[in-house]
Scaffold this motif. Structure first.
Motif, mmCIF file in Angstrom:
data_model
loop_
_atom_site.group_PDB
_atom_site.id
_atom_site.type_symbol
_atom_site.label_atom_id
_atom_site.label_comp_id
_atom_site.label_asym_id
_atom_site.label_seq_id
_atom_site.Cartn_x
_atom_site.Cartn_y
_atom_site.Cartn_z
ATOM 1 N N ASP A 13 45.202 14.392 18.329
ATOM 2 C CA ASP A 13 45.104 13.162 18.554
ATOM 3 C C ASP A 13 46.700 12.512 17.950
ATOM 4 O O ASP A 13 47.578 13.348 17.909
ATOM 5 C CB ASP A 13 44.216 12.248 17.748
ATOM 6 C CG ASP A 13 44.188 12.561 16.200
ATOM 7 O OD1 ASP A 13 45.313 12.960 15.732
ATOM 8 O OD2 ASP A 13 43.444 12.171 15.422
ATOM 9 N N ALA A 14 46.452 11.205 17.904
ATOM 10 C CA ALA A 14 48.056 10.446 17.469
ATOM 11 C C ALA A 14 48.428 10.905 16.044
ATOM 12 O O ALA A 14 49.848 10.870 15.826
ATOM 13 C CB ALA A 14 48.002 9.096 17.581
ATOM 14 N N HIS A 44 54.177 23.815 19.096
ATOM 15 C CA HIS A 44 53.232 22.883 19.079
ATOM 16 C C HIS A 44 52.044 23.267 19.758
ATOM 17 O O HIS A 44 52.330 23.408 21.420
ATOM 18 C CB HIS A 44 53.839 21.566 19.290
ATOM 19 C CG HIS A 44 55.177 21.111 18.728
ATOM 20 N ND1 HIS A 44 55.134 21.028 17.209
ATOM 21 C CD2 HIS A 44 56.756 21.222 18.997
ATOM 22 C CE1 HIS A 44 56.339 20.587 16.605
ATOM 23 N NE2 HIS A 44 57.250 20.696 17.644
ATOM 24 N N ILE A 45 50.918 23.191 19.370
ATOM 25 C CA ILE A 45 49.759 23.301 20.347
ATOM 26 C C ILE A 45 48.914 21.982 20.331
ATOM 27 O O ILE A 45 48.656 21.475 19.299
ATOM 28 C CB ILE A 45 48.754 24.536 19.593
ATOM 29 C CG1 ILE A 45 49.465 25.754 19.353
ATOM 30 C CG2 ILE A 45 47.536 24.469 20.651
ATOM 31 C CD1 ILE A 45 48.354 26.585 18.829
ATOM 32 N N GLY A 46 48.888 21.440 21.394
ATOM 33 C CA GLY A 46 48.099 20.208 21.790
ATOM 34 C C GLY A 46 46.610 20.249 22.183
ATOM 35 O O GLY A 46 45.952 19.382 21.850
ATOM 36 N N GLU A 47 46.304 21.368 22.768
ATOM 37 C CA GLU A 47 45.322 21.760 23.332
ATOM 38 C C GLU A 47 44.657 22.837 23.495
ATOM 39 O O GLU A 47 45.533 23.867 23.236
ATOM 40 C CB GLU A 47 45.148 21.135 24.669
ATOM 41 C CG GLU A 47 45.964 21.712 25.690
ATOM 42 C CD GLU A 47 46.025 20.840 27.073
ATOM 43 O OE1 GLU A 47 45.014 20.124 27.368
ATOM 44 O OE2 GLU A 47 46.754 21.251 27.786
ATOM 45 N N ILE A 48 43.735 23.494 23.181
ATOM 46 C CA ILE A 48 42.986 24.619 23.443
ATOM 47 C C ILE A 48 41.503 24.554 24.352
ATOM 48 O O ILE A 48 40.838 23.809 23.995
ATOM 49 C CB ILE A 48 42.824 25.354 22.133
ATOM 50 C CG1 ILE A 48 44.001 25.455 21.271
ATOM 51 C CG2 ILE A 48 42.499 27.016 22.360
ATOM 52 C CD1 ILE A 48 44.064 25.975 19.922
ATOM 53 N N LEU A 98 44.228 11.582 24.906
ATOM 54 C CA LEU A 98 44.536 12.311 23.838
ATOM 55 C C LEU A 98 45.919 13.036 24.245
ATOM 56 O O LEU A 98 46.788 13.277 23.247
ATOM 57 C CB LEU A 98 43.533 13.421 23.348
ATOM 58 C CG LEU A 98 42.414 12.668 22.679
ATOM 59 C CD1 LEU A 98 41.393 13.775 22.257
ATOM 60 C CD2 LEU A 98 42.864 11.992 21.296
ATOM 61 N N PHE A 99 46.227 13.543 25.357
ATOM 62 C CA PHE A 99 47.439 14.027 25.872
ATOM 63 C C PHE A 99 48.479 13.132 25.512
ATOM 64 O O PHE A 99 49.475 13.593 24.960
ATOM 65 C CB PHE A 99 47.453 14.481 27.465
ATOM 66 C CG PHE A 99 48.772 14.182 28.066
ATOM 67 C CD1 PHE A 99 49.636 15.135 28.044
ATOM 68 C CD2 PHE A 99 48.870 12.897 28.973
ATOM 69 C CE1 PHE A 99 50.792 15.034 28.633
ATOM 70 C CE2 PHE A 99 50.010 12.747 29.589
ATOM 71 C CZ PHE A 99 51.106 13.739 29.420
#
Length: 451
Positions: A319-320, A386-390, A431-432
């Motif tokens: 998230d932010a 940086h990982i933002g999603e899995i 969330l992206f």
């Protein structure tokens, strides 16, 4: 998230920027920035403006702001940063403005359109659009329900959506990424495609998540498979770098018959064959395949729906604040005769409530959520970048124990074909942008602190 402001232009003094009083009480702002471009400005606060930032035509031209749009500005030091300007890096472009990224154009259009009310400055680009001399990019924007090409500065943050491993390791792609990331200090997310064996090695030494891992070994020879078959009912043989269930082989040994049974997919057809020896099976099914690139994994007897095995796709997103959240849990029911639950192999997408009673659905949901969050945090600590999603493929056995089969750094969108997950899809798109904005702020703050 910050409040949203509308960018408009005026024809007054060439360096004049007018902002509402509520945006800042500071008189120390000396620069205005958009993406990686930054210019001196004369700032004026006006109580007649509300949620509007008025910029001179001269500055708009110098900053390469392509059109009037919505942004969430932030003030870093003495600079008013408009944005973030978010670039989505990919490949596979066409000559058509109707479908500039081929079949994936609709996916990118949806992602951008969902966030246009918060940030109009999200664009898609590839290596061909970069002009290193002017430090600009010709990118594709989706506004007013159509694609347009616009020239913008290098972005403040980049979302990596390269379509496959082959493209990702191409020399020109790697060169561009390294230059933008290292020389221009632009933060990227997500990292490259995960390698199954590398992830297994990383996770098996973490006590908090090791119990989710099926026994997995690198393929060395026939004995590798025989050893696991002697301990487990069946095994999977998978490529380390496979995706979408490609080349996944299920092998089962029937001791009474002395026969090896094998399920696999060949030319879009699910096949079940039997062999008198493991060697004959390998020679037939794998043929010219390089087996040293494969792993062998313990088979798990999964929970079933209508006699078909079920696994679960679980997405986590930041998230932010850079904190992990579970954003969707979907059940995937295997197609008849398929070794996997992937939709392109005949699989179906269901909600947990369609499979279980209310109490069990809640219990399974909580167990899957706990596992996904723990593994996300573990990978975040160990994977570079940086990982933002899995996207996780998780299994549940008859004892309701959770098993990790796969983690995807660039999860697909197939589960969202089920209308039950539309709201989850919207949350993921939201969330992206939140995480892109978070990284953008961190990058700007780091730049200021280094000066």
């Amino acid at each position: 998230m910050n409040e949203v402001y509308k960018i408009v232009t005026h024809r007054q003094s060439k360096n004049l920027v007018c902002i509402p009083e509520e945006l800042t009480t500071s008189r120390d702002i000396e620069y205005i920035a958009f993406g990686q471009k930054k210019y001196p400005c004369q700032l004026v606060t006006m109580n007649t403006l509300h949620n509007i930032i008025s910029i001179s035509e001269h500055l708009v031209e110098m900053l390469c702001i392509p059109f009037e749009g919505s942004i969430e500005p932030i003030i870093i030091g003495n600079t008013l940063q408009l944005g973030p300007l978010v670039g989505i890096f990919t490949a596979g472009f066409t000559e058509s403005l109707l479908r500039p990224i081929g079949d994936r154009s609709f996916m990118f259009a949806n992602l951008i359109a969902e966030n246009n009310h918060k940030n109009s400055f999200i664009f898609v680009f590839g290596t061909h659009g970069i002009d290193w001399e002017s430090e600009t990019i010709q990118g594709y924007f989706f506004t007013n329900k159509r694609w347009t090409k616009e020239v913008v500065p290098f972005p403040t943050v980049i979302y990596n959506r390269l379509p496959n491993r082959k493209v990702e390791v191409h020399k020109s792609i790697k060169r561009v990424r390294q230059k933008l990331e290292k020389e221009y200090k632009i933060p990227w997310f997500n990292p490259g495609f995960f390698n199954k064996w590398d992830l297994y090695v990383k996770l098996k030494n973490e006590k908090s998540v090791a119990h989710y891992l099926p026994k997995t070994v690198k393929f060395h020879n026939f004995d590798t498979i025989e050893e696991l078959l002697s301990k487990y009912q069946f095994v999977y043989v998978k490529p380390e770098n496979g995706s979408l269930g490609s080349r996944v082989i299920l092998i089962r040994y029937h001791r009474e018959e002395g026969i090896y049974y094998c399920r696999y997919r060949d030319f879009e057809t699910n096949k079940l064959q039997k062999f008198s020896s493991l060697q004959s099976l390998i020679n037939h099914v794998f043929r010219s395949t390089k087996l040293h690139d494969f792993i062998v994994q313990q088979g798990i007897s999964l929970t079933r729906y209508e006699h078909q095995p079920v696994d679960f796709r679980v997405h986590t997103n930041k998230d932010a604040l850079g904190k992990w959240h579970v954003t969707v849990i979907a059940a995937k029911v295997a197609g008849k005769g398929s070794t996997t639950t992937h939709l392109n192999n005949g699989g179906r997408v269901k909600t947990l409530e369609e499979l279980f009673d209310q109490e069990k659905a809640k219990r399974i949901h909580d167990k899957l959520s706990t596992a996904a969050l723990k593994i996300s945090e573990s990978l975040d600590r160990q994977v570079d970048g940086h990982i933002g999603e899995i996207g996780f493929d998780l299994g549940v056995d008859k004892d309701e124990k959770i098993w990790l089969f796969e983690a995807n750094s660039k999860p697909g969108r197939s589960i969202f074909s089920n209308p039950s997950f539309q709201e989850n899809d919207k949350q993921i798109k939201k969330l992206f942008l939140e995480y892109a904005t978070h990284l953008s702020k961190k990058g700007n703050e780091l730049e200021v602190s280094m000066k």
